[in-house]
Design a protein around this motif. Structure first.
Motif, PDB file in Angstrom:
ATOM      1  N   ARG A 211       0.810  -1.226   0.000  1.00 45.88           N
ATOM      2  CA  ARG A 211       0.000   0.000   0.000  1.00 45.88           C
ATOM      3  C   ARG A 211       0.840   1.272   0.000  1.00 45.88           C
TER       4      ARG A 211
ATOM      5  N   ASN B 165      -0.835  -0.568  -4.396  1.00 46.53           N
ATOM      6  CA  ASN B 165      -1.387   0.782  -4.449  1.00 46.53           C
ATOM      7  C   ASN B 165      -0.297   1.659  -5.040  1.00 46.53           C
TER       8      ASN B 165
ATOM      9  N   ASP C  76       0.338   5.226  -6.051  1.00 50.88           N
ATOM     10  CA  ASP C  76      -0.099   6.621  -5.981  1.00 50.88           C
ATOM     11  C   ASP C  76       1.040   7.497  -6.483  1.00 50.88           C
TER      12      ASP C  76
ATOM     13  N   ALA D  18      -1.212  -3.545 -10.106  1.00 52.99           N
ATOM     14  CA  ALA D  18      -1.871  -2.377  -9.531  1.00 52.99           C
ATOM     15  C   ALA D  18      -3.330  -2.671  -9.188  1.00 52.99           C
ATOM     16  N   GLU D  19      -3.676  -2.433  -7.936  1.00 49.55           N
ATOM     17  CA  GLU D  19      -5.068  -2.500  -7.502  1.00 49.55           C
ATOM     18  C   GLU D  19      -5.663  -1.097  -7.554  1.00 49.55           C
ATOM     19  N   THR D  20      -4.843  -0.114  -7.200  1.00 45.90           N
ATOM     20  CA  THR D  20      -5.216   1.286  -7.340  1.00 45.90           C
ATOM     21  C   THR D  20      -4.071   1.992  -8.043  1.00 45.90           C
TER      22      THR D  20
ATOM     23  N   TYR E  53      -3.093   5.984  -9.180  1.00 46.52           N
ATOM     24  CA  TYR E  53      -3.446   7.404  -9.138  1.00 46.52           C
ATOM     25  C   TYR E  53      -2.359   8.229  -9.811  1.00 46.52           C
TER      26      TYR E  53
ATOM     27  N   LEU F 289      -6.873  -4.377 -11.025  1.00 46.31           N
ATOM     28  CA  LEU F 289      -7.250  -2.972 -10.881  1.00 46.31           C
ATOM     29  C   LEU F 289      -8.688  -2.802 -10.396  1.00 46.31           C
ATOM     30  N   LYS F 290      -8.835  -2.054  -9.298  1.00 46.02           N
ATOM     31  CA  LYS F 290     -10.157  -1.730  -8.762  1.00 46.02           C
ATOM     32  C   LYS F 290     -10.458  -0.243  -8.898  1.00 46.02           C
ATOM     33  N   GLU F 291      -9.412   0.580  -8.902  1.00 46.79           N
ATOM     34  CA  GLU F 291      -9.629   2.026  -8.990  1.00 46.79           C
ATOM     35  C   GLU F 291      -8.502   2.667  -9.803  1.00 46.79           C
ATOM     36  N   LEU F 292      -8.901   3.484 -10.767  1.00 45.96           N
ATOM     37  CA  LEU F 292      -7.963   4.236 -11.600  1.00 45.96           C
ATOM     38  C   LEU F 292      -8.356   5.692 -11.545  1.00 45.96           C
ATOM     39  N   ARG F 293      -7.412   6.544 -11.212  1.00 47.16           N
ATOM     40  CA  ARG F 293      -7.649   7.977 -11.216  1.00 47.16           C
ATOM     41  C   ARG F 293      -6.450   8.601 -11.914  1.00 47.16           C
TER      42      ARG F 293
END
Length: 133
Positions: A32, A56, A58, A88-90, A92, A122-126
Motif C-alpha cells: 500500500r 497501491n 499513488d 496495480a489495484e489502485t 493514481y 485494478l479496482k480504482e484508476l484515477r
C-alpha cells in the motif's frame, strides 16, 4: 533533521524481532505504500516485501517533492514495468501537463505503460491521460 526519512508505520519493524517478523510477513503493508518514499532503493525494497499482492500505486505522492525530481524519474522507470503495473489495484496520477514545480509529469510514461497492460487486479484508476504520447 536534514536528510532523514519519515518511516511512519515502518518503525514497528524496529521494535523487536516479533514485530519485525509480523510486519515482514504482511505483504499488504508494503504493497500500500510503494510510492511513499523518494528513494529508488526503498521503493524496490517495498516492492520486494509486497510479495505478489496487488499494489497501491499513488504516483501523485512522487510528484510532490521538487528536490526529488531526478530520483522520481528513476523510481518511475521501476514502477512502469509490465510486471509492476499489472499488479496495480489502485493507480493514481492526477497531475496534468507539468507539475507545480515546472517538471514534466508522469503521464506520457504512464499512458505508454498502460497501453500494453492487462489490469486483472485494478479496482480504482484515477488519472489524467494526454491524448497523445
Amino acid at each position: 533533521m536534514t536528510g532523514t526519512i519519515a518511516l511512519g508505520w515502518v518503525l514497528v519493524t524496529h521494535v523487536n524481532r516479533y514485530w519485525r517478523e509480523v510486519a515482514l510477513e504482511d505483504f499488504s503493508l508494503w504493497a500500500r505504500d510503494v510510492c511513499s518514499h523518494h528513494d529508488e532503493t526503498v521503493v524496490k525494497i517495498f516492492l520486494s516485501r509486497s510479495g505478489t499482492v496487488p499494489l497501491n500505486l499513488d504516483l501523485d505522492r512522487l510528484n510532490d517533492c521538487s528536490q526529488c525530481w531526478g530520483k522520481n524519474i528513476d523510481i518511475l522507470r521501476v514502477l512502469m514495468t509490465r510486471a509492476i503495473i499489472e499488479r496495480a489495484e489502485t493507480l493514481y496520477s492526477s497531475e496534468t501537463g507539468r507539475s507545480r514545480f515546472g517538471h514534466h509529469c508522469f503521464n506520457p510514461t504512464l499512458t505508454k505503460a498502460m497501453s500494453y497492460v492487462n489490469f486483472a487486479s485494478l479496482k480504482e484508476l484515477r488519472a489524467h491521460l494526454p491524448q497523445s504520447v
